[in-house]
Write a protein that holds these residues in place. Sequence first.
Motif, short mmCIF file in Angstrom:
data_model
loop_
_atom_site.label_atom_id
_atom_site.label_comp_id
_atom_site.label_asym_id
_atom_site.label_seq_id
_atom_site.Cartn_x
_atom_site.Cartn_y
_atom_site.Cartn_z
N ARG A 57 -17.46 34.14 -159.40
CA ARG A 57 -18.53 34.89 -158.74
C ARG A 57 -18.13 36.34 -158.48
O ARG A 57 -18.96 37.23 -158.59
CB ARG A 57 -18.98 34.20 -157.47
N LYS A 58 -16.88 36.59 -158.16
CA LYS A 58 -16.44 37.98 -157.92
C LYS A 58 -16.57 38.83 -159.19
O LYS A 58 -17.17 39.90 -159.15
CB LYS A 58 -15.02 38.01 -157.40
N PRO A 59 -16.03 38.37 -160.32
CA PRO A 59 -16.18 39.18 -161.53
C PRO A 59 -17.64 39.32 -161.97
O PRO A 59 -18.04 40.37 -162.48
CB PRO A 59 -15.37 38.44 -162.59
N ILE A 60 -18.45 38.26 -161.76
CA ILE A 60 -19.86 38.33 -162.16
C ILE A 60 -20.59 39.38 -161.32
O ILE A 60 -21.30 40.23 -161.85
CB ILE A 60 -20.53 36.95 -162.05
N VAL A 61 -20.39 39.32 -160.00
CA VAL A 61 -21.04 40.31 -159.12
C VAL A 61 -20.48 41.70 -159.42
O VAL A 61 -21.23 42.69 -159.42
CB VAL A 61 -20.86 39.93 -157.63
N GLY A 62 -19.20 41.82 -159.69
CA GLY A 62 -18.61 43.11 -160.04
C GLY A 62 -19.22 43.67 -161.31
O GLY A 62 -19.51 44.87 -161.40
N PHE A 63 -19.44 42.82 -162.32
CA PHE A 63 -20.06 43.28 -163.57
C PHE A 63 -21.50 43.72 -163.32
O PHE A 63 -21.93 44.76 -163.83
CB PHE A 63 -20.02 42.16 -164.62
N ILE A 64 -22.24 42.93 -162.53
CA ILE A 64 -23.63 43.29 -162.23
C ILE A 64 -23.67 44.60 -161.45
O ILE A 64 -24.53 45.47 -161.70
CB ILE A 64 -24.33 42.15 -161.46
N ALA A 65 -22.72 44.80 -160.51
CA ALA A 65 -22.66 46.05 -159.75
C ALA A 65 -22.31 47.23 -160.65
O ALA A 65 -22.77 48.34 -160.43
CB ALA A 65 -21.65 45.93 -158.62
N TRP A 66 -21.53 46.98 -161.68
CA TRP A 66 -21.18 48.05 -162.61
C TRP A 66 -22.39 48.45 -163.47
O TRP A 66 -22.62 49.61 -163.73
CB TRP A 66 -20.03 47.59 -163.50
N VAL A 67 -23.16 47.42 -163.89
CA VAL A 67 -24.35 47.69 -164.70
C VAL A 67 -25.47 48.29 -163.85
O VAL A 67 -26.11 49.26 -164.25
CB VAL A 67 -24.83 46.39 -165.41
N SER A 68 -25.70 47.70 -162.69
CA SER A 68 -26.77 48.16 -161.80
C SER A 68 -26.23 48.20 -160.37
O SER A 68 -26.22 47.17 -159.68
CB SER A 68 -27.98 47.22 -161.90
N PRO A 69 -25.80 49.36 -159.91
CA PRO A 69 -25.20 49.44 -158.58
C PRO A 69 -26.13 48.97 -157.46
O PRO A 69 -25.68 48.34 -156.50
CB PRO A 69 -24.86 50.92 -158.42
N SER A 70 -27.42 49.23 -157.56
CA SER A 70 -28.33 48.81 -156.48
C SER A 70 -28.44 47.28 -156.44
O SER A 70 -28.40 46.68 -155.36
CB SER A 70 -29.70 49.44 -156.66
N LEU A 71 -28.57 46.64 -157.58
CA LEU A 71 -28.63 45.18 -157.63
C LEU A 71 -27.30 44.58 -157.19
O LEU A 71 -27.27 43.58 -156.47
CB LEU A 71 -29.00 44.70 -159.04
N GLY A 72 -26.20 45.19 -157.57
CA GLY A 72 -24.89 44.72 -157.16
C GLY A 72 -24.72 44.79 -155.65
O GLY A 72 -24.16 43.89 -155.04
N ALA A 73 -25.22 45.87 -155.03
CA ALA A 73 -25.14 46.00 -153.56
C ALA A 73 -25.95 44.91 -152.89
O ALA A 73 -25.52 44.33 -151.89
CB ALA A 73 -25.62 47.38 -153.14
N ARG A 74 -27.15 44.62 -153.42
CA ARG A 74 -27.98 43.54 -152.84
C ARG A 74 -27.30 42.18 -153.00
O ARG A 74 -27.34 41.35 -152.10
CB ARG A 74 -29.37 43.53 -153.49
N LEU A 75 -26.69 41.94 -154.17
CA LEU A 75 -26.00 40.66 -154.38
C LEU A 75 -24.81 40.51 -153.45
O LEU A 75 -24.53 39.43 -152.96
CB LEU A 75 -25.53 40.55 -155.83
N GLU A 76 -24.08 41.61 -153.21
CA GLU A 76 -22.94 41.54 -152.31
C GLU A 76 -23.36 41.23 -150.88
O GLU A 76 -22.59 40.66 -150.12
CB GLU A 76 -22.14 42.84 -152.38
N GLU A 77 -24.58 41.60 -150.51
CA GLU A 77 -25.10 41.26 -149.19
C GLU A 77 -25.46 39.78 -149.11
O GLU A 77 -25.26 39.13 -148.09
CB GLU A 77 -26.33 42.10 -148.84
N VAL A 78 -26.00 39.23 -150.21
CA VAL A 78 -26.48 37.85 -150.22
C VAL A 78 -25.35 36.86 -150.46
O VAL A 78 -25.27 35.82 -149.80
CB VAL A 78 -27.59 37.68 -151.29
N ILE A 79 -24.48 37.16 -151.41
CA ILE A 79 -23.40 36.25 -151.80
C ILE A 79 -22.13 36.66 -151.06
O ILE A 79 -21.62 37.75 -151.26
CB ILE A 79 -23.16 36.29 -153.32
N PRO A 80 -21.63 35.79 -150.19
CA PRO A 80 -20.39 36.14 -149.48
C PRO A 80 -19.20 36.09 -150.45
O PRO A 80 -18.94 35.07 -151.07
CB PRO A 80 -20.26 35.06 -148.41
N ILE A 81 -18.52 37.21 -150.55
CA ILE A 81 -17.38 37.30 -151.45
C ILE A 81 -16.16 37.70 -150.65
O ILE A 81 -16.13 38.76 -150.02
CB ILE A 81 -17.63 38.32 -152.57
#
Length: 131
Positions: free
Chosen positions: A16-40
């Motif tokens: 989950r950490k690398p997946i959220v990191g990749f999504i944050a790299w592709v789309s920083p706004s979506l990555g920020a929202r995912l980091e709020e929802v998914i506890p990492i």
Amino acid sequence: MLLTLLAWLAYVVILRKPIVGFIAWVSPSLGARLEEVIPIDYSVDTTPYLWLATGLVLLLIVNGVRRRGYLRRAPSADHDVPPLSPEAQFESAGVPVAQLGEWRSARCLHVRHGADGRIEGAGVTCPGGPP
């Protein structure tokens, strides 16, 4: 199917950490929202894995030392396979034993296969010299 789905779920949880990191790299706004929802949790305690690996290595070492005499033994003669003479090999292959000398000096063999892929026969194509 259930085991496959559980394995994929385990991969997603583990990665989950690398997946959220990749999504944050592709789309920083979506990555920020995912980091709020998914506890990492970015810290991983590897101490239990280290102790488990140490225990397994020690178990292998102790077993190896304990069975050293058995592992170094030469195989017994009961397990030796007696060599098959060339005459017996020719007989089991259906080749006349009279051709033994010709086959030993041959440099090329022509092998014929049947429709099912089995060897039907073989013959010497270039006897006694280089092809």
